[in-house]
Design an enzyme around this catalytic site. Structure first.
Site, PDB file in Angstrom:
ATOM      1  N   ASP A  12       0.948  -1.091   0.528  1.00  0.00           N
ATOM      2  CA  ASP A  12      -0.123   0.126   0.016  1.00  0.00           C
ATOM      3  C   ASP A  12       0.838   0.798  -0.184  1.00  0.00           C
ATOM      4  O   ASP A  12       0.234   1.899   0.069  1.00  0.00           O
ATOM      5  CB  ASP A  12      -0.915  -0.138   1.312  1.00  0.00           C
ATOM      6  CG  ASP A  12      -1.889  -0.844   1.233  1.00  0.00           C
ATOM      7  OD1 ASP A  12      -2.019  -1.547   0.434  1.00  0.00           O
ATOM      8  OD2 ASP A  12      -1.564  -1.647   2.321  1.00  0.00           O
ATOM      9  N   LYS A  15       2.315   1.954  -5.438  1.00  0.00           N
ATOM     10  CA  LYS A  15       3.468   1.645  -6.376  1.00  0.00           C
ATOM     11  C   LYS A  15       2.606   1.611  -7.737  1.00  0.00           C
ATOM     12  O   LYS A  15       3.403   1.625  -7.907  1.00  0.00           O
ATOM     13  CB  LYS A  15       3.187   0.170  -5.620  1.00  0.00           C
ATOM     14  CG  LYS A  15       4.146  -0.166  -4.706  1.00  0.00           C
ATOM     15  CD  LYS A  15       4.542  -1.804  -5.123  1.00  0.00           C
ATOM     16  CE  LYS A  15       3.742  -2.684  -4.231  1.00  0.00           C
ATOM     17  NZ  LYS A  15       2.742  -1.607  -3.120  1.00  0.00           N
ATOM     18  N   GLY A  39      -4.063  -4.649  -4.430  1.00  0.00           N
ATOM     19  CA  GLY A  39      -5.296  -3.589  -4.294  1.00  0.00           C
ATOM     20  C   GLY A  39      -4.233  -2.139  -4.751  1.00  0.00           C
ATOM     21  O   GLY A  39      -4.060  -1.444  -4.203  1.00  0.00           O
ATOM     22  N   HIS A  40      -4.021  -1.762  -6.642  1.00  0.00           N
ATOM     23  CA  HIS A  40      -3.444  -0.669  -7.025  1.00  0.00           C
ATOM     24  C   HIS A  40      -4.166  -0.108  -7.549  1.00  0.00           C
ATOM     25  O   HIS A  40      -5.280  -0.068  -7.856  1.00  0.00           O
ATOM     26  CB  HIS A  40      -2.419  -1.179  -7.996  1.00  0.00           C
ATOM     27  CG  HIS A  40      -1.587  -1.514  -7.228  1.00  0.00           C
ATOM     28  ND1 HIS A  40      -0.529  -2.860  -8.447  1.00  0.00           N
ATOM     29  CD2 HIS A  40      -1.035  -1.939  -6.606  1.00  0.00           C
ATOM     30  CE1 HIS A  40       0.321  -3.653  -7.606  1.00  0.00           C
ATOM     31  NE2 HIS A  40       0.108  -3.346  -6.644  1.00  0.00           N
ATOM     32  N   GLN A 223       2.663  -5.560  -3.244  1.00  0.00           N
ATOM     33  CA  GLN A 223       2.303  -6.067  -1.746  1.00  0.00           C
ATOM     34  C   GLN A 223       4.324  -5.445  -1.190  1.00  0.00           C
ATOM     35  O   GLN A 223       4.179  -4.398  -2.263  1.00  0.00           O
ATOM     36  CB  GLN A 223       2.978  -7.989  -1.133  1.00  0.00           C
ATOM     37  CG  GLN A 223       1.173  -7.730  -1.240  1.00  0.00           C
ATOM     38  CD  GLN A 223       1.583  -9.033  -2.836  1.00  0.00           C
ATOM     39  OE1 GLN A 223       1.850 -10.103  -3.097  1.00  0.00           O
ATOM     40  NE2 GLN A 223       0.167  -9.217  -2.852  1.00  0.00           N
TER      41      GLN A 223
HETATM   42  P1  IMP Z   1      -2.145 -13.269   2.135  1.00  0.00           P
HETATM   43  O1  IMP Z   1      -1.003 -12.618   0.394  1.00  0.00           O
HETATM   44  O2  IMP Z   1      -3.088 -12.623   1.540  1.00  0.00           O
HETATM   45  O3  IMP Z   1      -1.985 -13.867   2.106  1.00  0.00           O
HETATM   46  O4  IMP Z   1      -1.780 -12.334   3.253  1.00  0.00           O
HETATM   47  C1  IMP Z   1      -1.016 -12.022   3.765  1.00  0.00           C
HETATM   48  C2  IMP Z   1      -0.512 -10.328   4.615  1.00  0.00           C
HETATM   49  O5  IMP Z   1      -0.136  -9.816   3.910  1.00  0.00           O
HETATM   50  C3  IMP Z   1      -1.657  -9.855   5.094  1.00  0.00           C
HETATM   51  O6  IMP Z   1      -0.914  -9.279   6.620  1.00  0.00           O
HETATM   52  C4  IMP Z   1      -2.005  -9.317   4.817  1.00  0.00           C
HETATM   53  O7  IMP Z   1      -2.977  -7.952   4.676  1.00  0.00           O
HETATM   54  C5  IMP Z   1      -1.000  -7.977   3.509  1.00  0.00           C
HETATM   55  N1  IMP Z   1      -0.834  -8.357   1.928  1.00  0.00           N
HETATM   56  C6  IMP Z   1      -1.093  -8.782   1.126  1.00  0.00           C
HETATM   57  N2  IMP Z   1      -1.358  -8.219  -0.211  1.00  0.00           N
HETATM   58  C7  IMP Z   1      -1.047  -6.752   0.695  1.00  0.00           C
HETATM   59  C8  IMP Z   1      -1.184  -5.601  -0.442  1.00  0.00           C
HETATM   60  O8  IMP Z   1      -1.342  -5.275  -1.383  1.00  0.00           O
HETATM   61  N3  IMP Z   1      -1.460  -3.973   0.303  1.00  0.00           N
HETATM   62  C9  IMP Z   1      -0.943  -4.934   1.597  1.00  0.00           C
HETATM   63  N4  IMP Z   1      -1.161  -5.892   2.429  1.00  0.00           N
HETATM   64  C10 IMP Z   1      -0.912  -6.472   1.948  1.00  0.00           C
END
Ligand code: IMP
Length: 422
Positions: A12, A15, A39-40, A223
């Site tokens: 977040d 990017k 989520g971009h 991420q």
């Molecule tokens: P997962 O990727 O859904 O398995 O989540 C694992 C961790 O990564 C959690 O803390 C999510 O909130 C975090 N996470 C996954 N994708 C994003 C993103 O695009 N932005 C921020 N945090 C993310």
């Protein structure tokens, strides 16, 4: 110039906006890891687009967009996303979007498996996006995953899905979660797959041809570094290599193809989900939420907010080989009197300038802060770095010094023209 854009915090960082900015001079925009957990948010020509799996170059007519082999693709989710973006007037065609035939497929039961794992972890839960990302990567590494190319061989795919469905159902029933019939999983997956079939191809020769032809390649990271499976705050991480290296293993382009690495960070720090966050600050969180900022693009969850953490940024710049920093959301701090920057951690009386690996250390990490004056001025209308208030420039210069990386971009608002290039 072939450029990797990578997040330096917990995702977040903004990017999408930097990718969108750099896409103007790119020919190919490539995703190499993650899935629709990303989520971009991109605001272009006054319209807001939220992209999950589609690379940001999709908003342009003349760019090729590649979903590489390292991405985990939810075919049903991707079809919904394509419909949503097309409804906003963006044309998507197989000339513009290519999906790797080596990409692993997120199946409907992976999402429930994700939920089951979270329930099993209780108060130690990761706080995942419940998009089935971890279980899909786990199947990949366990060598029982399904790839896009496998769906072309329907009898093979059906047998694999049937076997995995019955294994997964055993786990789901333990947690009173809905179970699946293999027939339904197969039917739903194939409806989406048939629609995506024209986009699926061997993307590796396409990318190599573009590289050899000296096209500009832009690798869009998802991420952030602190969510990287190797370098992040394990186990509170995602399941892929979110750092620059993931751009090569996730695309089939070699490390020698990368010429620059832009590391994106906010002027402060945010985190969603669980896990360590030493500089988290209730006051700053409340202030930013009151401004309507810092709600997740994928889940709508409010993000925890805290002061800039240069211990984490320094490490992130090291492991990514950052050649330029993009500092976003500088305008978020416009009204604050005094700003804190964490320069080191005190753990049991010992000063740490890099994050520890030992998970037990995090609870005892006390940030050592430096305080800088706020600028108390609206930065959103600044059109260049030199127009920024002197105290904002001083804050950015200190950040750059602490991370040992030069500032390349500064973000002062969501619009394309609010990205200042140095
Ligand atoms: P997962 O990727 O859904 O398995 O989540 C694992 C961790 O990564 C959690 O803390 C999510 O909130 C975090 N996470 C996954 N994708 C994003 C993103 O695009 N932005 C921020 N945090 C993310």
């Amino acid at each position: 110039m072939n450029t990797v854009i990578t997040g330096l915090q917990w995702g977040d960082e903004g990017k999408g906006k930097i990718v969108d900015y750099l896409t103007e001079s790119a020919d190919v925009v490539i995703r190499g890891q993650g899935g629709n957990n990303a989520g971009h948010t991109v605001i272009a020509n006054g319209t807001k687009y939220v992209l999950h799996l589609l690379p940001s170059g999709i908003l342009w007519d003349d760019k090729i967009n590649v979903i590489g082999n390292g991405v985990v693709v939810d075919p049903i989710g991707l079809c919904i996303e394509i419909d949503r973006i097309e409804a906003q007037g963006v044309k998507i065609s197989p000339e513009k979007l290519l999906i790797s035939d080596r990409a692993h497929v997120v199946l409907p039961f992976h999402k429930e498996l994700d939920a089951a794992r979270e329930i099993a972890l209780g108060d130690q839960k990761i706080g995942t996006t419940k998009r089935g990302i971890g279980p899909t990567y786990a199947d990949k590494v366990n060598r029982c995953g399904l790839r896009m190319a496998d769906l072309l061989d329907r009898p093979f795919a059906e047998a694999l899905i049937t076997r995995r469905t019955s294994e997964v159902n055993e786990i789901l029933s333990k947690y009173d979660l809905p179970t699946f019939t293999a027939a339904a999983v197969i039917a739903d997956t194939y409806i989406a797959f048939e629609r995506l079939r024209p986009y699926i191809t061997n993307t590796i020769p396409v990318l190599h041809k573009a590289w050899k032809a000296k096209k500009n390649l832009l690798f869009e990271g998802a991420q952030g570094t602190l969510l990287d499976i190797d370098f992040g705050t394990y186990p509170f991480v995602t399941s892929s290599n979110t750092t620059a290296g993931g751009s090569t293993t996730g695309t089939g382009l070699p490390p020698t193809a990368i010429e620059s690495v832009i590391g994106v960070c906010k002027a402060y720090t945010t985190r969603v989900g669980s896990g360590p966050f030493p500089t988290c600050d209730e006051g700053l969180s409340e202030y930013l939420h009151n401004l309507g900022r810092e709600f997740g693009a994928t889940t709508g969850r409010p993000r925890g907010c805290g002061w800039l953490d240069s211990v984490l940024l320094r490490f992130a710049c090291m492991v990514n080989g950052v050649t330029g920093l993009a500092v976003t959301n500088v305008d978020g701090l416009d009204e604050y009197d005094h700003l804190k920057i964490c320069v080191a951690y005190d753990i049991d009386g010992i000063r740490h300038e890099l994050p520890p690996a030992d998970r037990n250390f995090w609870n005892r990490a006390k940030p050592i802060y430096e305080t800088l004056p706020g600028w108390k001025q609206d930065t959103t209308k600044c059109l260049s770095y030199s127009e920024l208030p002197k105290d904002a420039q001083a804050y950015l210069a200190r950040l750059s010094e602490l991370c040992d990386a030069p500032i390349a971009f500064v973000g002062v608002g969501p619009d394309r023209k609010q990205t200042l290039r140095l």
